[in-house]
Every structure is written in structure tokens, then in C-alpha cells.
Scaffold this active site. Structure first.
Site, short mmCIF file in Angstrom:
data_model
loop_
_atom_site.label_atom_id
_atom_site.label_comp_id
_atom_site.label_asym_id
_atom_site.label_seq_id
_atom_site.Cartn_x
_atom_site.Cartn_y
_atom_site.Cartn_z
N SER A 1 0.83 -1.19 0.00
CA SER A 1 0.00 0.00 0.00
C SER A 1 0.88 1.26 0.00
CB SER A 1 -0.95 -0.05 1.20
OG SER A 1 -1.93 0.97 1.14
N HIS B 1 -7.12 -5.86 0.05
CA HIS B 1 -6.01 -4.91 0.27
C HIS B 1 -5.24 -5.37 1.49
CE1 HIS B 1 -4.06 -1.11 -0.58
NE2 HIS B 1 -4.09 -0.81 0.71
N ASP C 1 -9.14 -6.36 -4.23
CA ASP C 1 -8.68 -5.09 -3.64
C ASP C 1 -9.60 -3.95 -4.09
OD1 ASP C 1 -7.33 -2.84 -2.74
OD2 ASP C 1 -5.35 -3.64 -3.20
#
Length: 337
Positions: free
Chosen positions: A42, A164, A129
Site C-alpha cells: 500500500s 487490500h 482489492d
């Protein structure tokens, strides 16, 4: 006991004592090869990418998970939250950002982009995601491809049904969880092992990590950075064997103040590090509401300054100082508090 055996045992004991004293009371004498690699999830993926592009003279491989291409935000938080994540009006093109990077190169703000051609790159985008869309992550591939990196040196994983999160063998939420603390998911997929083997080549099988091999160190000041970072130093590296250096960047809301030691003890890197002589460095950022960083993210949109993605960036230069201290054997490591 034979004299020869006794001498060997005595030497090992004294070497262990010396190593412990060196690590805990002074500079760490860890012999590291100049080859450095980075990885991140991320915002950590954005940061790993920035480090790789800006310091390509030093860093020769990167693993980018759930993150977009270099300078995607263009120092604009609105673009960061939309085009670079899950609400893009138009998909940001990797080739476009390569042209921006070349302008930075012309101004000597980053190292030569030609350094990337022989590097290895790992890219992962989860099919589930909803935070950073797979189409955005894919632009990393197009950036590196346009920069001249050969197909056999880019590994792009896009078929994993994960949200995610950092995919692991058996730690974290269910693999199908879209997004939830600690942003690690049990997918029966060893992402750490897969990308480390891509970056370094064939490795020995992973083994158990060792609690006493975790250390902390002081980080040079930069906005929103913790005063402490962490490292995993395999036993062989502490004994003076030659080792490799890998830097792992956590994602948003994975800071030690929010989830404790969860990320750097369970992401799966340490087990491979122990059996393959790889020192893993885990820099840390923190929540800074007043600075515009309420989730403890690495700076990939400019909250620490408009030069955030270049060698002049505050966080970038801070991490670079840490890397230099490890490489020149001046880093001071202390036992975990």
C-alpha cells in the site's frame, strides 16, 4: 575433550559474546553486500517504488504490493485519493510517469533511470482489492516495461483472490477480506517468499524466526517518522557472515503504535531471512493528524514536502541514511524494549 575441539568451542563462545556486546552497546559489525532491495504494501509499496526510482544507483530490486506507479499523486492529495486508488476518472498511465521521472533525472533529483534495466521487480494486485484498483497497480508494470526492464525480470501477480492486504500462508484475516486491520490475510500464499526469491534468486527453505534476533535502532528525523525503526538480523549475520540487505515498508495503519509488532513479526520475511542471510530493515512512520497523515502512511502525495518522491524528500533521505548506516557498519542496534 580433544584440544582442537576445545579451542573451537572456546572461539565460538567468545565470538558469540563479542557479537552480542557489539550489537547491544555499539556499532553493529554486520558485513553486508552492496546489493539492496526494497518492498512495501500500500503506502509502503509507493514508498518502496520511490526509493527504487530515486536511488537506483544503490537499490536494484523492488517488490510492490497494492500500490500505484511512481509519482502517481503528482503532489496532489485529491489525485492521490482518486486516480491513484479506487476512484479513477482516468487510469494513470505508467509511461506518463516515466516521462515525469526523466524530468526529475534531468534535474539530478533522482538517479539515472537507465539503472533500472537490469533490476528485478515484483508486482502484486489482489483481485478483491477495493482500495487500490488492480488497473492502477498494473501501471507499475507499464512504467518498468517502458523503462527497459525485461519481461523475465518483472513478475506480475494479478490472479490472487485477496483484498487490500499482505498475503501470507496462515496469518491474518480470511483471504477474501476486502480491507481490515491488520491488513494481512491468510491466503495459503507466501508473498514474502515469492518476491524474495524473485529478487534474490533461489533461496534455502524458510525456517523459524528467532525472537532475540529482533533489534531496534534510532531513525534520523523526518516528518511523521517514528524515532525508532526495527530490524531482523539473522544469527549468521551476527556471527560475521556476509549478508544481504532488504528494506520492508509497512502500509497505512500498520505502524507499531496502531498494531504493535504485528506487521514486522508476521509478514513472513524473517523466516526466509534467517535461513538465507538477509537482514530485514523495517522503518516506521506514525500518525500525524496536524500534518495531514491521520492513518500513519508513508508520504506518497506530499504531506512532508513537494520533493517527497526525490532524493531531497525528507522521509526518503532519512531511510537512505539508515541504509547507509547498515552498509558502512555504523548502525547502532539495541535489544527490543
Amino acid at each position: 575433550m580433544k584440544k582442537g575441539v576445545g579451542k573451537v568451542l572456546t572461539r565460538i563462545i567468545w565470538l558469540s559474546i563479542f557479537t552480542a556486546l557489539t550489537l547491544n552497546s555499539g556499532h553493529a559489525k554486520i558485513r553486508l553486500s552492496p546489493r539492496v532491495t526494497v518492498s512495501g504494501l500500500s503506502s509502503g509499496g509507493f514508498m518502496a517504488n520511490q526509493m527504487h526510482i530515486a536511488y537506483s544507483d544503490l537499490i536494484d530490486g523492488a517488490a510492490l504490493l497494492a500500490s500505484g506507479p511512481y509519482f502517481c499523486s503528482r503532489a496532489n492529495v485529491a489525485l492521490a485519493l482518486n486516480e491513484c486508488m479506487n476512484r479513477p476518472r482516468t487510469i494513470p498511465h505508467g509511461e506518463t510517469f516515466l516521462q515525469l521521472a526523466k524530468k526529475f533525472e534531468d534535474l539530478s533529483l533522482i538517479d539515472s533511470i537507465s539503472n533500472l534495466k537490469d533490476d528485478r521487480v515484483f508486482i502484486l494486485s489482489g483481485k478483491l482489492d477495493k482500495t487500490v484498483m488492480p488497473k492502477v497497480v498494473e501501471e507499475n508494470y507499464h512504467f518498468y516495461k517502458a523503462a527497459g526492464v525485461k519481461d523475465n525480470r518483472i513478475k506480475y501477480v494479478s490472479n490472487l483472490a485477496v483484498g487490500h492486504a499482505m498475503p501470507t500462508i496462515n496469518f491474518g484475516n480470511s483471504c477474501q477480506t476486502a480491507t481490515r486491520s491488520p491488513w494481512m490475510s491468510a491466503c495459503n500464499y507466501d508473498a514474502a517468499g515469492v518476491f524474495l526469491e524473485h529478487l534474490f534468486g533461489p533461496l534455502n527453505k524458510a525456517t523459524r524466526s528467532v525472537q532475540k534476533n529482533f533489534f531496534q535502532f534510532e531513525q534520523p528525523y523526518a516528518p511523521s517518522m517514528n524515532d525508532k525503526g526495527y530490524a531482523y538480523v539473522p544469527a549468521a549475520c551476527q556471527r560475521g557472515e556476509s549478508c544481504k540487505l532488504h528494506v520492508s515498508f509497512h502500509g497505512c495503519r500498520q505502524t507499531i503504535s496502531l498494531i504493535g509488532e504485528t506487521y514486522f513479526k508476521n509478514a513472513g520475511l524473517n523466516e526466509w531471512a534467517e535461513s538465507n542471510n538477509i537482514v530485514i530493515v523495517y522503518p516506521q512512520v506514525e500518525v500525524e493528524e496536524w500534518l495531514g497523515n491521520p492513518r500513519g502512511c508513508w508520504d506518497w502525495w506530499g504531506y512532508s514536502g513537494l520533493n517527497f518522491a526525490t532524493k531531497d524528500g525528507a522521509q526518503m533521505s532519512s531511510v537512505k541514511q539508515v541504509i547507509d548506516q547498515f552498509l558502512n557498519q555504523t548502525i547502532k542496534l539495541k535489544e527490543m524494549e
